[in-house]
Each structure stands twice: as C-alpha cells, then as structure tokens.
Scaffold this motif. Structure first.
Motif, PDB file in Angstrom:
ATOM      1  N   ARG A 112       0.818  -1.229   0.000  1.00 33.98           N
ATOM      2  CA  ARG A 112       0.000   0.000   0.000  1.00 33.98           C
ATOM      3  C   ARG A 112       0.840   1.263   0.000  1.00 33.98           C
ATOM      4  O   ARG A 112       0.294   2.360  -0.025  1.00 33.98           O
ATOM      5  N   MET A 113       2.164   1.096   0.066  1.00 35.90           N
ATOM      6  CA  MET A 113       3.057   2.256   0.060  1.00 35.90           C
ATOM      7  C   MET A 113       3.839   2.311  -1.242  1.00 35.90           C
ATOM      8  O   MET A 113       4.197   1.282  -1.804  1.00 35.90           O
ATOM      9  N   THR A 114       4.103   3.506  -1.706  1.00 38.00           N
ATOM     10  CA  THR A 114       4.965   3.665  -2.871  1.00 38.00           C
ATOM     11  C   THR A 114       6.392   3.305  -2.460  1.00 38.00           C
ATOM     12  O   THR A 114       6.752   3.345  -1.268  1.00 38.00           O
ATOM     13  N   ILE A 115       7.219   2.978  -3.445  1.00 39.90           N
ATOM     14  CA  ILE A 115       8.586   2.585  -3.098  1.00 39.90           C
ATOM     15  C   ILE A 115       9.365   3.778  -2.543  1.00 39.90           C
ATOM     16  O   ILE A 115      10.275   3.600  -1.722  1.00 39.90           O
ATOM     17  N   GLY A 116       9.007   4.975  -2.958  1.00 42.64           N
ATOM     18  CA  GLY A 116       9.648   6.160  -2.391  1.00 42.64           C
ATOM     19  C   GLY A 116       9.339   6.302  -0.912  1.00 42.64           C
ATOM     20  O   GLY A 116      10.226   6.597  -0.098  1.00 42.64           O
ATOM     21  N   ALA A 117       8.077   6.079  -0.551  1.00 41.68           N
ATOM     22  CA  ALA A 117       7.675   6.161   0.860  1.00 41.68           C
ATOM     23  C   ALA A 117       8.316   5.055   1.686  1.00 41.68           C
ATOM     24  O   ALA A 117       8.669   5.260   2.855  1.00 41.68           O
ATOM     25  N   ILE A 118       8.492   3.868   1.072  1.00 45.44           N
ATOM     26  CA  ILE A 118       9.113   2.738   1.784  1.00 45.44           C
ATOM     27  C   ILE A 118      10.560   3.063   2.158  1.00 45.44           C
ATOM     28  O   ILE A 118      10.996   2.809   3.288  1.00 45.44           O
ATOM     29  N   VAL A 119      11.312   3.632   1.231  1.00 48.96           N
ATOM     30  CA  VAL A 119      12.714   3.961   1.489  1.00 48.96           C
ATOM     31  C   VAL A 119      12.830   5.164   2.428  1.00 48.96           C
ATOM     32  O   VAL A 119      13.750   5.236   3.254  1.00 48.96           O
ATOM     33  N   ALA A 120      11.874   6.094   2.346  1.00 46.06           N
ATOM     34  CA  ALA A 120      11.922   7.297   3.189  1.00 46.06           C
ATOM     35  C   ALA A 120      11.491   7.017   4.629  1.00 46.06           C
ATOM     36  O   ALA A 120      11.872   7.758   5.543  1.00 46.06           O
ATOM     37  N   GLU A 121      10.710   5.956   4.836  1.00 48.90           N
ATOM     38  CA  GLU A 121      10.130   5.707   6.159  1.00 48.90           C
ATOM     39  C   GLU A 121      11.153   5.614   7.285  1.00 48.90           C
ATOM     40  O   GLU A 121      10.985   6.270   8.329  1.00 48.90           O
ATOM     41  N   PRO A 122      12.241   4.821   7.156  1.00 45.19           N
ATOM     42  CA  PRO A 122      13.202   4.783   8.271  1.00 45.19           C
ATOM     43  C   PRO A 122      13.852   6.131   8.553  1.00 45.19           C
ATOM     44  O   PRO A 122      14.155   6.444   9.711  1.00 45.19           O
ATOM     45  N   LEU A 123      14.064   6.940   7.528  1.00 44.14           N
ATOM     46  CA  LEU A 123      14.634   8.271   7.733  1.00 44.14           C
ATOM     47  C   LEU A 123      13.675   9.157   8.517  1.00 44.14           C
ATOM     48  O   LEU A 123      14.091   9.959   9.365  1.00 44.14           O
ATOM     49  N   LYS A 124      12.374   9.008   8.261  1.00 42.31           N
ATOM     50  CA  LYS A 124      11.366   9.783   8.997  1.00 42.31           C
ATOM     51  C   LYS A 124      11.259   9.307  10.440  1.00 42.31           C
ATOM     52  O   LYS A 124      11.224  10.113  11.377  1.00 42.31           O
ATOM     53  N   ILE A 125      11.197   7.981  10.625  1.00 41.43           N
ATOM     54  CA  ILE A 125      11.000   7.422  11.965  1.00 41.43           C
ATOM     55  C   ILE A 125      12.119   7.840  12.906  1.00 41.43           C
ATOM     56  O   ILE A 125      11.890   8.163  14.079  1.00 41.43           O
ATOM     57  N   HIS A 126      13.352   7.851  12.398  1.00 43.74           N
ATOM     58  CA  HIS A 126      14.501   8.187  13.246  1.00 43.74           C
ATOM     59  C   HIS A 126      14.824   9.681  13.222  1.00 43.74           C
ATOM     60  O   HIS A 126      15.819  10.100  13.818  1.00 43.74           O
ATOM     61  N   GLY A 127      13.989  10.476  12.549  1.00 44.06           N
ATOM     62  CA  GLY A 127      14.173  11.920  12.548  1.00 44.06           C
ATOM     63  C   GLY A 127      15.466  12.376  11.915  1.00 44.06           C
ATOM     64  O   GLY A 127      16.048  13.391  12.321  1.00 44.06           O
ATOM     65  N   VAL A 145      21.499   2.197  -5.755  1.00 43.64           N
ATOM     66  CA  VAL A 145      21.140   0.780  -5.906  1.00 43.64           C
ATOM     67  C   VAL A 145      20.661   0.458  -7.321  1.00 43.64           C
ATOM     68  O   VAL A 145      20.206  -0.654  -7.588  1.00 43.64           O
ATOM     69  N   GLY A 146      20.760   1.427  -8.239  1.00 44.75           N
ATOM     70  CA  GLY A 146      20.432   1.157  -9.634  1.00 44.75           C
ATOM     71  C   GLY A 146      18.978   1.335  -9.997  1.00 44.75           C
ATOM     72  O   GLY A 146      18.496   0.708 -10.955  1.00 44.75           O
ATOM     73  N   LEU A 147      18.251   2.191  -9.274  1.00 41.26           N
ATOM     74  CA  LEU A 147      16.850   2.484  -9.586  1.00 41.26           C
ATOM     75  C   LEU A 147      16.719   3.932 -10.053  1.00 41.26           C
ATOM     76  O   LEU A 147      17.555   4.779  -9.723  1.00 41.26           O
ATOM     77  N   ARG A 148      15.660   4.226 -10.773  1.00 38.25           N
ATOM     78  CA  ARG A 148      15.440   5.580 -11.290  1.00 38.25           C
ATOM     79  C   ARG A 148      14.607   6.368 -10.286  1.00 38.25           C
ATOM     80  O   ARG A 148      13.493   5.958  -9.926  1.00 38.25           O
ATOM     81  N   PRO A 149      15.090   7.515  -9.821  1.00 35.77           N
ATOM     82  CA  PRO A 149      14.359   8.299  -8.816  1.00 35.77           C
ATOM     83  C   PRO A 149      12.962   8.713  -9.267  1.00 35.77           C
ATOM     84  O   PRO A 149      12.062   8.858  -8.431  1.00 35.77           O
ATOM     85  N   GLU A 150      12.757   8.872 -10.570  1.00 33.92           N
ATOM     86  CA  GLU A 150      11.430   9.303 -11.045  1.00 33.92           C
ATOM     87  C   GLU A 150      10.362   8.226 -10.904  1.00 33.92           C
ATOM     88  O   GLU A 150       9.176   8.484 -11.123  1.00 33.92           O
ATOM     89  N   HIS A 151      10.755   7.021 -10.516  1.00 32.60           N
ATOM     90  CA  HIS A 151       9.793   5.932 -10.328  1.00 32.60           C
ATOM     91  C   HIS A 151       9.332   5.793  -8.871  1.00 32.60           C
ATOM     92  O   HIS A 151       8.680   4.808  -8.529  1.00 32.60           O
ATOM     93  N   GLN A 152       9.645   6.764  -8.039  1.00 29.71           N
ATOM     94  CA  GLN A 152       9.331   6.653  -6.619  1.00 29.71           C
ATOM     95  C   GLN A 152       7.835   6.616  -6.321  1.00 29.71           C
ATOM     96  O   GLN A 152       7.428   6.155  -5.260  1.00 29.71           O
ATOM     97  N   SER A 153       7.031   7.100  -7.238  1.00 32.68           N
ATOM     98  CA  SER A 153       5.577   7.126  -7.000  1.00 32.68           C
ATOM     99  C   SER A 153       4.907   5.792  -7.351  1.00 32.68           C
ATOM    100  O   SER A 153       3.694   5.650  -7.180  1.00 32.68           O
ATOM    101  N   ARG A 154       5.677   4.829  -7.822  1.00 30.72           N
ATOM    102  CA  ARG A 154       5.110   3.528  -8.180  1.00 30.72           C
ATOM    103  C   ARG A 154       5.054   2.605  -6.958  1.00 30.72           C
ATOM    104  O   ARG A 154       5.708   2.843  -5.957  1.00 30.72           O
ATOM    105  N   TYR A 155       4.275   1.541  -7.113  1.00 30.44           N
ATOM    106  CA  TYR A 155       4.071   0.586  -6.026  1.00 30.44           C
ATOM    107  C   TYR A 155       4.880  -0.690  -6.291  1.00 30.44           C
ATOM    108  O   TYR A 155       5.255  -0.970  -7.441  1.00 30.44           O
ATOM    109  N   PRO A 156       5.148  -1.481  -5.244  1.00 30.77           N
ATOM    110  CA  PRO A 156       6.007  -2.665  -5.411  1.00 30.77           C
ATOM    111  C   PRO A 156       5.560  -3.622  -6.505  1.00 30.77           C
ATOM    112  O   PRO A 156       6.404  -4.211  -7.193  1.00 30.77           O
ATOM    113  N   HIS A 157       4.247  -3.797  -6.694  1.00 31.01           N
ATOM    114  CA  HIS A 157       3.782  -4.771  -7.679  1.00 31.01           C
ATOM    115  C   HIS A 157       4.102  -4.352  -9.105  1.00 31.01           C
ATOM    116  O   HIS A 157       3.981  -5.161 -10.034  1.00 31.01           O
TER     117      HIS A 157
END
Length: 328
Positions: A112-127, A145-157
């Motif tokens: 239910r989270m975009t991949i951008g939100a998934i990677v950002a979550e630990p940075l938010k939690i730890h402030g 890690v070899g991913l395109r930043p413009e794809h951050q709004s996509r979902y894991p599936h």
C-alpha cells in the motif's frame, strides 16, 4: 575463529527454543531447539556466510541477533554493547546500525506504500531528514542501488523481483548501518539477476565498509561472496573456516557431504558424491552426542553419547574450527 581487534559482532552461546504446547491448558510439553549454543564473531567489513539445509536454524540465528526474535539464552555484543540487555529506546538507536534484507522482495515491502515512501520511512522514523533533504537522500539511495528516482511514485507490484530487492537494499542502507543480515537475499531471483544483486552488495560493502551475515543454502553464491563460512546442522555449528579452506579442505563429515552435493560446471572434473543415509533429525528431539552421528559415515562410539567440543584446525589466525571427535 580468532577474535580480531576490529571485531564488530560477538555472539556467545546463542539459543532460541520454541515451546510446543499441548493439552486443554496449552501447557509446554516440549521445546524445539532451533538454535542451540551457537558462538561466533564477525569483523568490520567482513562477510560471514551461513549455510546449511532448510530448517537448520540459519534464519533464526540472524533474526535473534537483531532481536526480531527474542533469544532464549546467550549474549550478542555489537560495537561493545550487549544487544540483549538494551531497553526499547536503546535498541531503537542500535538498530540504525543493524539492518536486514529479507528473502522475499515482495512480501517484505508494504503493497500500500509507494517505493519512495518505503525507502523514506526509516529516515522519517529516526528523525534523520525531512522536507527537501529527505527527498534528496532518497534520490541518492535510488541511484546508488540502480533504480530511477522518477519511479518513486510507483508501487512494489509494478516492479520485477530484482527491482523490488533493490528497493529492500535501499531501505536497509537508509540509516547508514554497519552490519546487515542478508537472509536468502538472492534465492528468489533468476540467476542473471542474482549476479547483479551480488555485485551490487559487493560494491556497497566496499563503499560503506559494511559487514554481512549472508544466510543462504546456495554454496556457489556463498563461495563467491563470503570471506568465512559457517556450516550449520540442526541448530549447531559443524564447521567454520575461511572460504578457500572450507571448499578446498573441508574437515567435518557433514561439510564434506554438503560440498559433494554441489554441482560443478565442468563435466570432466572428478566428483565423488557422498550419500548420507536417513533423514535430518528433528530439532524437537535431537540425537544425543553429536547431532550428525546417525548419518555420519565416520561415526564412532563416542559420537553417540558425548557432544563434540570445538577443535582448532591449523594456525589460530586462520580461524578454521570444527566440532567433531575425529579431531581431538
């Protein structure tokens, strides 16, 4: 294993037992000894491969170290701190330095989270970051890690298995850890994608001076990546050695049988398959003495009653250890 002055992680007498409940009152009637008295250490920047058959306790070791499962007994010292004695607040801070990459790159990501939100979550939690700084750090992780930043709004599936595992790696790197448990991190991927992920992990290790506990059942993978290898059998270590020594001169009969089952991509290479009789014993009721003795081709009377002690093979600095009565 001779402990180095650069030792990052020290595990001593680690045990993890799971209760078996029965009866109308669900009383504990037995214990599954998934991990039973495991001791090892890891140095900074090192990769320790942990191999063995399915169900031998490899994953339980990794998760117990991180306290994703609470160990039954033992000590885990990370960067001089007793991890098992930390409070919830202290453990949260320590986990910034200890991360995990899970086996299944799909079920380990929130659908239910975009991949951008998934990677950002630990940075938010730890402030650690917010606003544009947060976005910049996420962008850098994606590129690394070899991913395109413009794809951050996509979902894991919307991604392939290899791309999803790269998301998992980016999430693990977000907090700048020093130690990462790689729990079968490439076993769910195609062979060509496995090679890409393994090369990525190697590059990241050199760049960030990471230490990996690499859990796998694939001997070819661990031979490529690991500095040292620990072989597990029914909750206990059978042998620990540098990778070249373990593959060149295995000492424990179980290690020898395990390596003999590994296919060699050379039809002209001599091979002698060691066929073990019987089945792997249950950790619910492991054999007395050496746990491998019911299947061991070198079994002696002492193996059936006395648990083998640690034996150092060769010079201590090599760190080749074996638990077997063949080496008094």
């Amino acid at each position: 294993m001779t402990e180095s002055t650069t030792s990052l992680l020290q595990v001593t007498g680690l045990k993890k037992y799971f209760p078996v409940r029965s009866g109308i009152f669900s009383r504990v009637s037995a214990w599954v000894k998934a991990v039973d008295d495991v001791t090892f250490h890891m140095n900074q920047g090192e990769t320790l491969g942990l191999v063995g058959e399915s169900g031998c306790g490899k994953t339980t070791v990794g998760r117990s170290i991180l306290r994703l499962m609470e160990p039954t007994a033992g000590t885990v010292t990370f960067e001089g701190k007793d991890v098992l004695a930390l409070s919830s607040k202290e453990l949260r801070q320590t986990r910034r330095r200890m991360q995990i990459i899970f086996q299944d790159p799909y079920s380990s990501l929130n659908p239910r989270m975009t991949i951008g939100a998934i990677v950002a979550e630990p940075l938010k939690i730890h402030g650690i970051a917010k606003g544009q700084d947060l976005q910049d750090q996420v962008n850098q992780l994606f590129v690394r890690v070899g991913l395109r930043p413009e794809h951050q709004s996509r979902y894991p599936h919307e991604f392939s298995g290899g791309q999803r595992q790269r998301v998992g790696i980016a999430r693990a790197l977000a907090l700048n850890p020093k130690f990462i448990v790689c729990d079968e991190a490439v076993s769910a991927l195609d062979v060509s994608i496995q090679a890409q992920i393994l090369n990525l992990l190697r590059d990241l290790q050199q760049e960030f001076h990471l230490s990996y506990l690499f859990i796998t059942h694939d001997l070819n993978v661990v031979q490529y990546l690991a500095d040292r290898i620990a072989v597990m059998y029914v909750g206990k270590f059978a042998e620990v050695a540098p990778a070249e020594d373990l593959f060149g001169k295995p000492k424990h009969p179980y290690t020898q049988a395990l390596l003999s089952a590994n296919p060699v991509p050379d039809p002209t290479a001599p091979s002698k398959r060691i066929i073990l009789p019987g089945d792997v014993p249950s950790p619910l009721n492991p054999p007395a003495g050496c746990r491998f003795h019911p299947r061991c081709p070198e079994v002696m009377d002492v193996c059936k009653t006395v648990e083998p002690k640690l034996t150092q093979i060769g010079p201590p600095e090599k760190g080749h250890q074996v638990w077997c009565h063949l080496y008094p």
